[in-house]
Write a protein that holds these residues in place. Sequence first.
Motif, PDB file in Angstrom:
ATOM      1  N   LEU A 189       0.927  -1.068  -0.234  1.00 20.11           N
ATOM      2  CA  LEU A 189       0.083  -0.037  -0.044  1.00 20.11           C
ATOM      3  C   LEU A 189       0.827   1.259   0.043  1.00 20.11           C
ATOM      4  N   GLU A 190       0.595   2.105  -0.892  1.00 22.10           N
ATOM      5  CA  GLU A 190       1.310   3.368  -1.051  1.00 22.10           C
ATOM      6  C   GLU A 190       0.465   4.474  -1.067  1.00 22.10           C
ATOM      7  N   LYS A 191       0.570   5.655  -0.251  1.00 21.16           N
ATOM      8  CA  LYS A 191      -0.192   6.870  -0.113  1.00 21.16           C
ATOM      9  C   LYS A 191       0.002   7.648  -1.714  1.00 21.16           C
ATOM     10  N   SER A 192       1.173   7.694  -2.149  1.00 23.35           N
ATOM     11  CA  SER A 192       1.117   8.408  -3.400  1.00 23.35           C
ATOM     12  C   SER A 192       0.408   7.690  -4.379  1.00 23.35           C
ATOM     13  N   THR A 193      -0.058   8.153  -5.445  1.00 21.81           N
ATOM     14  CA  THR A 193      -0.476   7.852  -6.721  1.00 21.81           C
ATOM     15  C   THR A 193       0.579   7.646  -7.746  1.00 21.81           C
ATOM     16  N   TYR A 194       0.866   6.445  -8.040  1.00 22.73           N
ATOM     17  CA  TYR A 194       1.975   6.390  -9.270  1.00 22.73           C
ATOM     18  C   TYR A 194       1.693   6.848 -10.598  1.00 22.73           C
ATOM     19  N   PRO A 195       2.798   7.470 -11.166  1.00 14.80           N
ATOM     20  CA  PRO A 195       2.205   7.497 -12.530  1.00 14.80           C
ATOM     21  C   PRO A 195       2.417   6.501 -13.316  1.00 14.80           C
ATOM     22  N   THR A 196       1.836   6.885 -14.616  1.00 12.56           N
ATOM     23  CA  THR A 196       2.354   5.729 -15.638  1.00 12.56           C
ATOM     24  C   THR A 196       3.325   5.787 -16.378  1.00 12.56           C
ATOM     25  N   ILE A 197       4.346   4.732 -16.225  1.00 12.19           N
ATOM     26  CA  ILE A 197       5.587   4.806 -16.800  1.00 12.19           C
ATOM     27  C   ILE A 197       5.879   3.964 -18.031  1.00 12.19           C
ATOM     28  N   ASN A 198       6.182   4.546 -19.019  1.00 13.67           N
ATOM     29  CA  ASN A 198       6.737   3.751 -20.307  1.00 13.67           C
ATOM     30  C   ASN A 198       7.948   3.053 -19.959  1.00 13.67           C
ATOM     31  N   ASP A 226      13.932   9.276 -20.204  1.00 14.98           N
ATOM     32  CA  ASP A 226      13.157  10.285 -19.450  1.00 14.98           C
ATOM     33  C   ASP A 226      13.495  10.164 -18.220  1.00 14.98           C
ATOM     34  N   ARG A 227      14.361  11.366 -17.629  1.00 11.94           N
ATOM     35  CA  ARG A 227      14.766  11.347 -16.170  1.00 11.94           C
ATOM     36  C   ARG A 227      13.697  11.932 -14.998  1.00 11.94           C
ATOM     37  N   THR A 228      12.338  12.370 -15.728  1.00 11.27           N
ATOM     38  CA  THR A 228      11.470  12.772 -14.737  1.00 11.27           C
ATOM     39  C   THR A 228      10.932  11.727 -14.159  1.00 11.27           C
ATOM     40  N   HIS A 229      10.481  11.870 -12.848  1.00  9.72           N
ATOM     41  CA  HIS A 229       9.634  10.971 -12.192  1.00  9.72           C
ATOM     42  C   HIS A 229       8.845  11.470 -11.059  1.00  9.72           C
ATOM     43  N   TYR A 230       8.190  10.594 -10.351  1.00 11.16           N
ATOM     44  CA  TYR A 230       7.345  11.002  -9.235  1.00 11.16           C
ATOM     45  C   TYR A 230       8.101  11.245  -8.173  1.00 11.16           C
ATOM     46  N   LEU A 231       9.344  10.936  -7.852  1.00 12.05           N
ATOM     47  CA  LEU A 231      10.189  11.155  -6.518  1.00 12.05           C
ATOM     48  C   LEU A 231      10.694  12.392  -6.681  1.00 12.05           C
ATOM     49  N   SER A 237      34.962  -1.452  -6.231  1.00 10.50           N
ATOM     50  CA  SER A 237      34.693  -0.023  -6.019  1.00 10.50           C
ATOM     51  C   SER A 237      34.061   0.076  -4.584  1.00 10.50           C
ATOM     52  N   PHE A 238      33.941   1.333  -4.083  1.00 12.00           N
ATOM     53  CA  PHE A 238      33.342   1.670  -2.859  1.00 12.00           C
ATOM     54  C   PHE A 238      31.670   1.580  -2.968  1.00 12.00           C
ATOM     55  N   GLY A 239      31.204   1.412  -4.024  1.00 16.04           N
ATOM     56  CA  GLY A 239      29.574   1.595  -4.244  1.00 16.04           C
ATOM     57  C   GLY A 239      29.545   2.473  -5.563  1.00 16.04           C
ATOM     58  N   HIS A 240      28.229   2.735  -5.646  1.00 14.75           N
ATOM     59  CA  HIS A 240      27.700   3.402  -6.793  1.00 14.75           C
ATOM     60  C   HIS A 240      26.664   4.742  -6.568  1.00 14.75           C
ATOM     61  N   VAL A 241      26.574   5.613  -7.220  1.00  8.05           N
ATOM     62  CA  VAL A 241      25.836   6.655  -7.166  1.00  8.05           C
ATOM     63  C   VAL A 241      24.840   6.290  -8.144  1.00  8.05           C
ATOM     64  N   ILE A 242      23.621   6.557  -7.952  1.00  5.83           N
ATOM     65  CA  ILE A 242      22.382   6.474  -8.914  1.00  5.83           C
ATOM     66  C   ILE A 242      21.256   7.696  -8.519  1.00  5.83           C
ATOM     67  N   GLU A 243      20.856   8.119  -9.889  1.00  5.00           N
ATOM     68  CA  GLU A 243      19.968   8.965  -9.449  1.00  5.00           C
ATOM     69  C   GLU A 243      18.388   8.470  -8.712  1.00  5.00           C
ATOM     70  N   ASN A 244      17.946   9.141  -7.923  1.00  2.00           N
ATOM     71  CA  ASN A 244      16.732   8.563  -6.973  1.00  2.00           C
ATOM     72  C   ASN A 244      15.665   8.176  -8.081  1.00  2.00           C
ATOM     73  N   SER A 245      15.490   8.907  -9.026  1.00  2.00           N
ATOM     74  CA  SER A 245      14.373   8.957  -9.836  1.00  2.00           C
ATOM     75  C   SER A 245      14.568   7.673 -10.788  1.00  2.00           C
ATOM     76  N   TRP A 246      15.724   7.240 -11.084  1.00  2.00           N
ATOM     77  CA  TRP A 246      15.901   6.169 -11.901  1.00  2.00           C
ATOM     78  C   TRP A 246      15.842   4.924 -11.144  1.00  2.00           C
ATOM     79  N   LEU A 247      16.165   4.949  -9.787  1.00  2.71           N
ATOM     80  CA  LEU A 247      16.135   3.702  -9.073  1.00  2.71           C
ATOM     81  C   LEU A 247      14.728   3.458  -8.853  1.00  2.71           C
ATOM     82  N   GLY A 248      13.730   4.573  -8.332  1.00  3.34           N
ATOM     83  CA  GLY A 248      12.739   4.501  -8.114  1.00  3.34           C
ATOM     84  C   GLY A 248      11.859   4.123  -9.294  1.00  3.34           C
ATOM     85  N   ARG A 249      12.147   4.430 -10.472  1.00  5.30           N
ATOM     86  CA  ARG A 249      11.301   4.197 -11.845  1.00  5.30           C
ATOM     87  C   ARG A 249      11.446   2.584 -11.919  1.00  5.30           C
ATOM     88  N   LYS A 250      12.888   1.998 -11.773  1.00  7.57           N
ATOM     89  CA  LYS A 250      13.059   0.644 -12.135  1.00  7.57           C
ATOM     90  C   LYS A 250      12.417  -0.204 -11.191  1.00  7.57           C
TER      91      LYS A 250
END
Length: 409
Positions: free
Chosen positions: A32-41, A47-52, A108-121
């Motif tokens: 259950l999530e409070k936000s309404t998720y967008p429709t993602i292709n 597309d780097r825009t996201h709901y986050l 490596s010590f880790g990775h940096v990733i855009e929150n929008s991409w992580l949330g999208r996937k």
Amino acid sequence: MNEQKIIIVGGGNVGLSFALLLAKQGIKSTLLEKSTYPTINPDDDTDRTHYLDTRNMALSRRTVQIYQQIGLWDELQSHACRIDTVKISEQDNFGKATLNKHEENVESFGHVIENSWLGRKLLLAVQANPLIELFDGTSVTDITQSAKNVTIFFTKQGEKEQSLTADLLVACDGQNSICRQLLGVKADFHDYEQMGIVSTVMTDQPHNHEAIERFSPTGLMAVLPLTDSTDKDGTHYRRSVVWVCKKGEEQQYLDNDEFFLQTLQKTFGERAGKFVKVGKRGAYPLVKVLAQQQVAGRCVIMGNSAHTLHPVAGQGFNLCMRDADTLAKMITQQVMRGENVGENAMLKTYEKRRKADQKRVILFCDTVVYGFTHRNPLVKVARNVGLIAFDKVPFVKPMVATFAMGLKS
């Protein structure tokens, strides 16, 4: 035994990841999530825009391993930039230290990733998984428990109140968790009186997979490597910025691009090259929130609902992921034994098992925050000597590197 039911409240990165961890083991869940998720292709990878939001996530080696276990890392890796070197220093002082992957003998010590991409996937993976039932646009109104089950009541976009009954409830609904409040679990709050400003910047020099952490009188500043791109003005190199300022000072950095870039340049000097462009910025109050307990009957409080930390050293999300991984493994073992997943003794064992790692990370974050903002001249000298000692004393770096990578929990 009848198929057991698990409800997850909170569909941010931790809740989505936890549902996928369970599904990987063949265990169903309802999210259950409070936000309404967008429709993602799914085919639109540009597309780097996201709901986050505007944040970027530093994923530790252990978190990367968890996403490899889920089978999602190949999807994430195209937008993830590895960290090979970490440089730490304090503005206008002599202390400095460097961590290098070759010296520590790690990939490596880790990775940096855009929150929008992580949330999208994560969202696409959850929506495509038949073992996960997803309800977005929901508001939790009540939680009741008995010895045998837990029932959650919620509304969905103006509809009549509904309820779901399960064997286990896992609350991942953020630092102001409604579930935590409904369960009567108290939390300790500490306001750092700081704002975290996050954005993506362009520099004229390659980042060379280098993370720069710089401390100023106001707090932490970090410039982290991101995947590169070419814009209309030529080749520039993208980096993630975390800028901490006193509460009340954030608006000048949000409103004025040139002022923000000039301040970055003054603070970092030429370490990152020239800052030439900055993107949209977001400001977030920095508050520590610690739930006084993480298990209440058949309910587990997890993620930022259990512990919201200062962003220094990027440990918060990675700590949450280790919690999620541990609980998913314990639930899997419980299912394999034919025992109830909401059994309080098992959940208490989970809580106890995770305490040492959590306490270690919380202590580390607070020590860094207070140690590098203390104005006392003697403290300033001591911390700069400490940075030099960290850089030179044998065996210290491997210990800290292992901790930062999340490999000791």
